[in-house]
Design a protein around this motif. Structure first.
Motif, PDB file in Angstrom:
ATOM      1  N   GLN A   1       5.867 -16.613  -5.012  1.00  0.00           N
ATOM      2  CA  GLN A   1       7.025 -15.857  -4.534  1.00  0.00           C
ATOM      3  C   GLN A   1       6.931 -14.389  -4.961  1.00  0.00           C
ATOM      4  O   GLN A   1       7.261 -13.489  -4.190  1.00  0.00           O
ATOM      5  N   LYS A   2       6.473 -14.154  -6.189  1.00  0.00           N
ATOM      6  CA  LYS A   2       6.303 -12.782  -6.668  1.00  0.00           C
ATOM      7  C   LYS A   2       5.293 -12.026  -5.816  1.00  0.00           C
ATOM      8  O   LYS A   2       5.515 -10.869  -5.440  1.00  0.00           O
ATOM      9  N   GLU A   3       4.186 -12.667  -5.522  1.00  0.00           N
ATOM     10  CA  GLU A   3       3.150 -12.031  -4.710  1.00  0.00           C
ATOM     11  C   GLU A   3       3.663 -11.745  -3.291  1.00  0.00           C
ATOM     12  O   GLU A   3       3.393 -10.691  -2.730  1.00  0.00           O
ATOM     13  N   ALA A   4       4.390 -12.687  -2.729  1.00  0.00           N
ATOM     14  CA  ALA A   4       4.957 -12.480  -1.389  1.00  0.00           C
ATOM     15  C   ALA A   4       5.933 -11.312  -1.403  1.00  0.00           C
ATOM     16  O   ALA A   4       5.945 -10.489  -0.480  1.00  0.00           O
ATOM     17  N   LEU A   5       6.741 -11.228  -2.442  1.00  0.00           N
ATOM     18  CA  LEU A   5       7.698 -10.123  -2.555  1.00  0.00           C
ATOM     19  C   LEU A   5       6.972  -8.790  -2.716  1.00  0.00           C
ATOM     20  O   LEU A   5       7.344  -7.797  -2.080  1.00  0.00           O
ATOM     21  N   LYS A   6       5.930  -8.751  -3.526  1.00  0.00           N
ATOM     22  CA  LYS A   6       5.144  -7.526  -3.694  1.00  0.00           C
ATOM     23  C   LYS A   6       4.552  -7.069  -2.364  1.00  0.00           C
ATOM     24  O   LYS A   6       4.588  -5.883  -2.026  1.00  0.00           O
ATOM     25  N   LYS A   7       4.000  -8.018  -1.597  1.00  0.00           N
ATOM     26  CA  LYS A   7       3.418  -7.678  -0.303  1.00  0.00           C
ATOM     27  C   LYS A   7       4.473  -7.135   0.652  1.00  0.00           C
ATOM     28  O   LYS A   7       4.236  -6.159   1.367  1.00  0.00           O
ATOM     29  N   GLN A   8       5.659  -7.759   0.654  1.00  0.00           N
ATOM     30  CA  GLN A   8       6.727  -7.305   1.547  1.00  0.00           C
ATOM     31  C   GLN A   8       7.207  -5.911   1.164  1.00  0.00           C
ATOM     32  O   GLN A   8       7.424  -5.065   2.027  1.00  0.00           O
ATOM     33  N   ILE A   9       7.360  -5.665  -0.131  1.00  0.00           N
ATOM     34  CA  ILE A   9       7.788  -4.336  -0.592  1.00  0.00           C
ATOM     35  C   ILE A   9       6.745  -3.292  -0.211  1.00  0.00           C
ATOM     36  O   ILE A   9       7.085  -2.201   0.263  1.00  0.00           O
ATOM     37  N   LYS A  10       5.477  -3.624  -0.403  1.00  0.00           N
ATOM     38  CA  LYS A  10       4.401  -2.691  -0.047  1.00  0.00           C
ATOM     39  C   LYS A  10       4.426  -2.376   1.442  1.00  0.00           C
ATOM     40  O   LYS A  10       4.309  -1.213   1.846  1.00  0.00           O
ATOM     41  N   LEU A  11       4.605  -3.383   2.279  1.00  0.00           N
ATOM     42  CA  LEU A  11       4.678  -3.163   3.726  1.00  0.00           C
ATOM     43  C   LEU A  11       5.874  -2.288   4.093  1.00  0.00           C
ATOM     44  O   LEU A  11       5.764  -1.388   4.930  1.00  0.00           O
ATOM     45  N   ASP A  12       7.017  -2.558   3.463  1.00  0.00           N
ATOM     46  CA  ASP A  12       8.211  -1.760   3.732  1.00  0.00           C
ATOM     47  C   ASP A  12       8.000  -0.301   3.336  1.00  0.00           C
ATOM     48  O   ASP A  12       8.386   0.610   4.073  1.00  0.00           O
ATOM     49  N   LEU A  13       7.390  -0.077   2.193  1.00  0.00           N
ATOM     50  CA  LEU A  13       7.147   1.292   1.736  1.00  0.00           C
ATOM     51  C   LEU A  13       6.146   2.005   2.631  1.00  0.00           C
ATOM     52  O   LEU A  13       6.330   3.182   2.953  1.00  0.00           O
ATOM     53  N   GLU A  14       5.108   1.304   3.055  1.00  0.00           N
ATOM     54  CA  GLU A  14       4.131   1.918   3.953  1.00  0.00           C
ATOM     55  C   GLU A  14       4.777   2.294   5.281  1.00  0.00           C
ATOM     56  O   GLU A  14       4.485   3.339   5.854  1.00  0.00           O
ATOM     57  N   GLU A  15       5.676   1.460   5.766  1.00  0.00           N
ATOM     58  CA  GLU A  15       6.393   1.768   7.009  1.00  0.00           C
ATOM     59  C   GLU A  15       7.259   3.012   6.819  1.00  0.00           C
ATOM     60  O   GLU A  15       7.301   3.878   7.686  1.00  0.00           O
ATOM     61  N   ASN A  16       7.926   3.097   5.685  1.00  0.00           N
ATOM     62  CA  ASN A  16       8.760   4.273   5.412  1.00  0.00           C
ATOM     63  C   ASN A  16       7.927   5.541   5.294  1.00  0.00           C
ATOM     64  O   ASN A  16       8.376   6.615   5.706  1.00  0.00           O
ATOM     65  N   VAL A  17       6.719   5.435   4.758  1.00  0.00           N
ATOM     66  CA  VAL A  17       5.840   6.601   4.658  1.00  0.00           C
ATOM     67  C   VAL A  17       5.497   7.101   6.052  1.00  0.00           C
ATOM     68  O   VAL A  17       5.563   8.302   6.329  1.00  0.00           O
ATOM     69  N   ASP A  18       5.151   6.206   6.937  1.00  0.00           N
ATOM     70  CA  ASP A  18       4.802   6.597   8.299  1.00  0.00           C
ATOM     71  C   ASP A  18       5.982   7.250   9.009  1.00  0.00           C
ATOM     72  O   ASP A  18       5.828   8.270   9.684  1.00  0.00           O
TER      73      ASP A  18
END
Length: 71
Positions: free
Chosen positions: A17-34
């Motif tokens: 669950q921690k790893e899934a949450l980390k991946k989701q946060i990373k994806l969200d942040l990358e989307e915000n950067v774009d």
């Protein structure tokens, strides 16, 4: 022995669950950067301009606004 097995199951599930949450946060942040990069490329922010240049920009805008109102 069952409690040890349950502990490992909980441990592995929590880590998954921690790893899934980390991946989701990373994806969200990358989307915000774009999105932010696109916004900055197409924005007309003038806050960093010196006062002299802000005055020139204001005069140019007023000049064209005045001409547009006479059309």
């Amino acid at each position: 022995m069952s409690s040890m097995s349950d502990w490992w199951k909980d441990y592995l599930e929590t880590n998954a669950q921690k790893e899934a949450l980390k991946k989701q946060i990373k994806l969200d942040l990358e989307e915000n950067v774009d999105i932010t990069k696109l916004y900055l490329e197409h924005s007309y922010a003038v806050g960093s301009l010196s006062q002299k240049h802000q005055n020139i920009l204001t005069k140019v805008n007023q000049h064209f606004d005045g001409k547009a109102s006479h059309l």
